[in-house]
Design a protein around this motif. Sequence first.
Motif, PDB file in Angstrom:
ATOM      1  N   ILE A   8      42.156  85.680 -77.697  1.00 19.10           N
ATOM      2  CA  ILE A   8      43.456  85.762 -77.058  1.00 19.10           C
ATOM      3  C   ILE A   8      44.366  84.672 -77.615  1.00 19.10           C
ATOM      4  O   ILE A   8      43.922  83.552 -77.880  1.00 19.10           O
ATOM      5  N   ARG A   9      45.617  85.052 -77.818  1.00 20.43           N
ATOM      6  CA  ARG A   9      46.615  84.082 -78.245  1.00 20.43           C
ATOM      7  C   ARG A   9      47.954  84.501 -77.671  1.00 20.43           C
ATOM      8  O   ARG A   9      48.284  85.685 -77.645  1.00 20.43           O
ATOM      9  N   LEU A  10      48.730  83.541 -77.209  1.00 21.12           N
ATOM     10  CA  LEU A  10      50.043  83.787 -76.610  1.00 21.12           C
ATOM     11  C   LEU A  10      51.100  83.168 -77.518  1.00 21.12           C
ATOM     12  O   LEU A  10      51.176  81.959 -77.651  1.00 21.12           O
ATOM     13  N   ARG A  11      51.885  84.023 -78.149  1.00 20.54           N
ATOM     14  CA  ARG A  11      52.861  83.551 -79.126  1.00 20.54           C
ATOM     15  C   ARG A  11      54.281  83.787 -78.624  1.00 20.54           C
ATOM     16  O   ARG A  11      54.529  84.743 -77.873  1.00 20.54           O
ATOM     17  N   PHE A  12      55.198  82.949 -79.069  1.00 19.71           N
ATOM     18  CA  PHE A  12      56.590  83.103 -78.642  1.00 19.71           C
ATOM     19  C   PHE A  12      57.517  82.412 -79.628  1.00 19.71           C
ATOM     20  O   PHE A  12      57.095  81.637 -80.494  1.00 19.71           O
ATOM     21  N   GLY A  13      58.797  82.676 -79.474  1.00 24.99           N
ATOM     22  CA  GLY A  13      59.834  81.969 -80.207  1.00 24.99           C
ATOM     23  C   GLY A  13      61.072  81.933 -79.338  1.00 24.99           C
ATOM     24  O   GLY A  13      61.334  82.879 -78.576  1.00 24.99           O
ATOM     25  N   LEU A  14      61.821  80.842 -79.395  1.00 20.96           N
ATOM     26  CA  LEU A  14      63.032  80.711 -78.602  1.00 20.96           C
ATOM     27  C   LEU A  14      64.253  81.115 -79.419  1.00 20.96           C
ATOM     28  O   LEU A  14      64.334  80.857 -80.622  1.00 20.96           O
ATOM     29  N   THR A  15      65.210  81.727 -78.738  1.00 22.42           N
ATOM     30  CA  THR A  15      66.484  82.067 -79.359  1.00 22.42           C
ATOM     31  C   THR A  15      67.220  80.784 -79.724  1.00 22.42           C
ATOM     32  O   THR A  15      67.215  79.840 -78.930  1.00 22.42           O
ATOM     33  N   PRO A  16      67.837  80.701 -80.906  1.00 20.97           N
ATOM     34  CA  PRO A  16      68.610  79.500 -81.241  1.00 20.97           C
ATOM     35  C   PRO A  16      69.599  79.148 -80.135  1.00 20.97           C
ATOM     36  O   PRO A  16      70.195  80.036 -79.507  1.00 20.97           O
ATOM     37  N   LEU A  17      69.746  77.861 -79.884  1.00 23.34           N
ATOM     38  CA  LEU A  17      70.541  77.385 -78.754  1.00 23.34           C
ATOM     39  C   LEU A  17      71.953  77.957 -78.742  1.00 23.34           C
ATOM     40  O   LEU A  17      72.475  78.317 -77.682  1.00 23.34           O
ATOM     41  N   ARG A 195      64.569  71.296 -76.759  1.00 23.93           N
ATOM     42  CA  ARG A 195      65.847  71.934 -76.418  1.00 23.93           C
ATOM     43  C   ARG A 195      66.689  71.038 -75.520  1.00 23.93           C
ATOM     44  O   ARG A 195      67.907  70.918 -75.703  1.00 23.93           O
ATOM     45  N   ILE A 196      66.071  70.388 -74.572  1.00 25.36           N
ATOM     46  CA  ILE A 196      66.793  69.481 -73.677  1.00 25.36           C
ATOM     47  C   ILE A 196      67.328  68.283 -74.460  1.00 25.36           C
ATOM     48  O   ILE A 196      68.446  67.817 -74.230  1.00 25.36           O
ATOM     49  N   SER A 197      66.523  67.783 -75.411  1.00 29.01           N
ATOM     50  CA  SER A 197      66.988  66.666 -76.247  1.00 29.01           C
ATOM     51  C   SER A 197      68.226  67.063 -77.048  1.00 29.01           C
ATOM     52  O   SER A 197      69.165  66.268 -77.214  1.00 29.01           O
ATOM     53  N   GLU A 198      68.255  68.293 -77.536  1.00 32.07           N
ATOM     54  CA  GLU A 198      69.429  68.784 -78.265  1.00 32.07           C
ATOM     55  C   GLU A 198      70.656  68.828 -77.352  1.00 32.07           C
ATOM     56  O   GLU A 198      71.762  68.458 -77.771  1.00 32.07           O
ATOM     57  N   LEU A 199      70.455  69.270 -76.128  1.00 32.21           N
ATOM     58  CA  LEU A 199      71.565  69.341 -75.179  1.00 32.21           C
ATOM     59  C   LEU A 199      72.069  67.946 -74.825  1.00 32.21           C
ATOM     60  O   LEU A 199      73.284  67.719 -74.710  1.00 32.21           O
ATOM     61  N   GLU A 200      71.142  67.005 -74.655  1.00 32.60           N
ATOM     62  CA  GLU A 200      71.543  65.626 -74.364  1.00 32.60           C
ATOM     63  C   GLU A 200      72.331  65.022 -75.530  1.00 32.60           C
ATOM     64  O   GLU A 200      73.319  64.317 -75.325  1.00 32.60           O
ATOM     65  N   ALA A 201      71.888  65.324 -76.753  1.00 33.72           N
ATOM     66  CA  ALA A 201      72.599  64.801 -77.922  1.00 33.72           C
ATOM     67  C   ALA A 201      74.002  65.382 -78.012  1.00 33.72           C
ATOM     68  O   ALA A 201      74.960  64.671 -78.364  1.00 33.72           O
ATOM     69  N   LEU A 202      74.156  66.647 -77.674  1.00 34.31           N
ATOM     70  CA  LEU A 202      75.474  67.269 -77.689  1.00 34.31           C
ATOM     71  C   LEU A 202      76.387  66.625 -76.648  1.00 34.31           C
ATOM     72  O   LEU A 202      77.559  66.353 -76.918  1.00 34.31           O
ATOM     73  N   GLU A 203      75.822  66.370 -75.460  1.00 34.72           N
ATOM     74  CA  GLU A 203      76.631  65.749 -74.409  1.00 34.72           C
ATOM     75  C   GLU A 203      77.046  64.336 -74.796  1.00 34.72           C
ATOM     76  O   GLU A 203      78.193  63.920 -74.575  1.00 34.72           O
ATOM     77  N   GLU A 204      76.120  63.586 -75.376  1.00 39.96           N
ATOM     78  CA  GLU A 204      76.437  62.213 -75.790  1.00 39.96           C
ATOM     79  C   GLU A 204      77.520  62.181 -76.869  1.00 39.96           C
ATOM     80  O   GLU A 204      78.306  61.232 -76.949  1.00 39.96           O
ATOM     81  N   ALA A 208      80.254  70.271 -75.964  1.00 42.27           N
ATOM     82  CA  ALA A 208      79.579  71.134 -74.989  1.00 42.27           C
ATOM     83  C   ALA A 208      78.595  72.031 -75.719  1.00 42.27           C
ATOM     84  O   ALA A 208      78.860  72.490 -76.832  1.00 42.27           O
ATOM     85  N   ALA A 209      77.430  72.245 -75.086  1.00 39.31           N
ATOM     86  CA  ALA A 209      76.439  73.145 -75.689  1.00 39.31           C
ATOM     87  C   ALA A 209      77.040  74.524 -75.882  1.00 39.31           C
ATOM     88  O   ALA A 209      76.924  75.140 -76.945  1.00 39.31           O
ATOM     89  N   VAL A 210      77.683  75.024 -74.862  1.00 35.60           N
ATOM     90  CA  VAL A 210      78.428  76.282 -74.921  1.00 35.60           C
ATOM     91  C   VAL A 210      79.747  76.040 -74.203  1.00 35.60           C
ATOM     92  O   VAL A 210      79.753  75.768 -73.004  1.00 35.60           O
ATOM     93  N   PRO A 211      80.872  76.083 -74.892  1.00 35.42           N
ATOM     94  CA  PRO A 211      82.173  75.809 -74.257  1.00 35.42           C
ATOM     95  C   PRO A 211      82.394  76.675 -73.027  1.00 35.42           C
ATOM     96  O   PRO A 211      82.133  77.878 -73.037  1.00 35.42           O
TER      97      PRO A 211
END
Length: 254
Positions: A8-17, A195-204, A208-211
């Motif tokens: 068994i293996r559980l694979r995934f990928g996230l949509t670009p931010l 992903r959260i680190s990317e959002l924090e960097a954008l805020e700093e 805005a991550a998404v206007p």
Amino acid sequence: MTHTDPAIRLRFGLTPLDRVGAWGGERPVLHWFGLTDGWYCIDLGGHEVLRYSKRTSREPDHPYVDYYVVRLWEDMLALVSGAMEPVPPDLADVAAEMSPDWNWVDTPEAEAAVDWHSAGFLYTDYLRVAPHVRCWRTLVGDDDTVTVAWEHQPDPEGAIEFAGPQTGRVTMPTSEFLAAVIEFDRALLAAMDQRISELEALEESGRAAVPGVELDLEQLCREHLDRAAWLRRARDRDPATDWDAVRAGVRMLR
């Protein structure tokens, strides 16, 4: 050395931010659940159970279920929480039934039997013509195993079709099943941490991550920290099944 696929293996990928859609109408928001937008697949014995056929898929690079990855994560943890109690040998055949031919009776014993049997299913009702995926654990002597079975349902309209065998069953050591869930848990949490680190960097940086979309980073971090403990809670939970009630309920339902 011969290479063999994991059971068994559980694979995934996230949509670009920058392509993640916000939730809400006049006040759109981004939250932890929504930020897990992506794709995922369950590999069982070398078969990709959540892979769409070429006729159905619109994404040749990842022709899998396109949804929020947290949905699969939460439902796998629910299996760890509710289906890891070894099934007594006399109920093993019942545990293996995907669609028991039961006649409902309104008794506490019947309810106990239905609740126990239902806990073995991976929740997939949010998908169109969702495949049924069921797991149960058995302990016979020194053999501690988990069996995962699947069964695809035909689409009455013929629009949705999954690739691979329509039915199947894979048995593996319980340790291997839990290792796959642990790996999935760590991978998703690591991806969301990034992903959260990317959002924090954008805020700093004042961007805005998404206007025009509301984002509460403090709440996002709190939820992320809380979710990091969900697997441990699931593993610590003891369903404490009343097997005598389940047995009585199964007899009544049949």
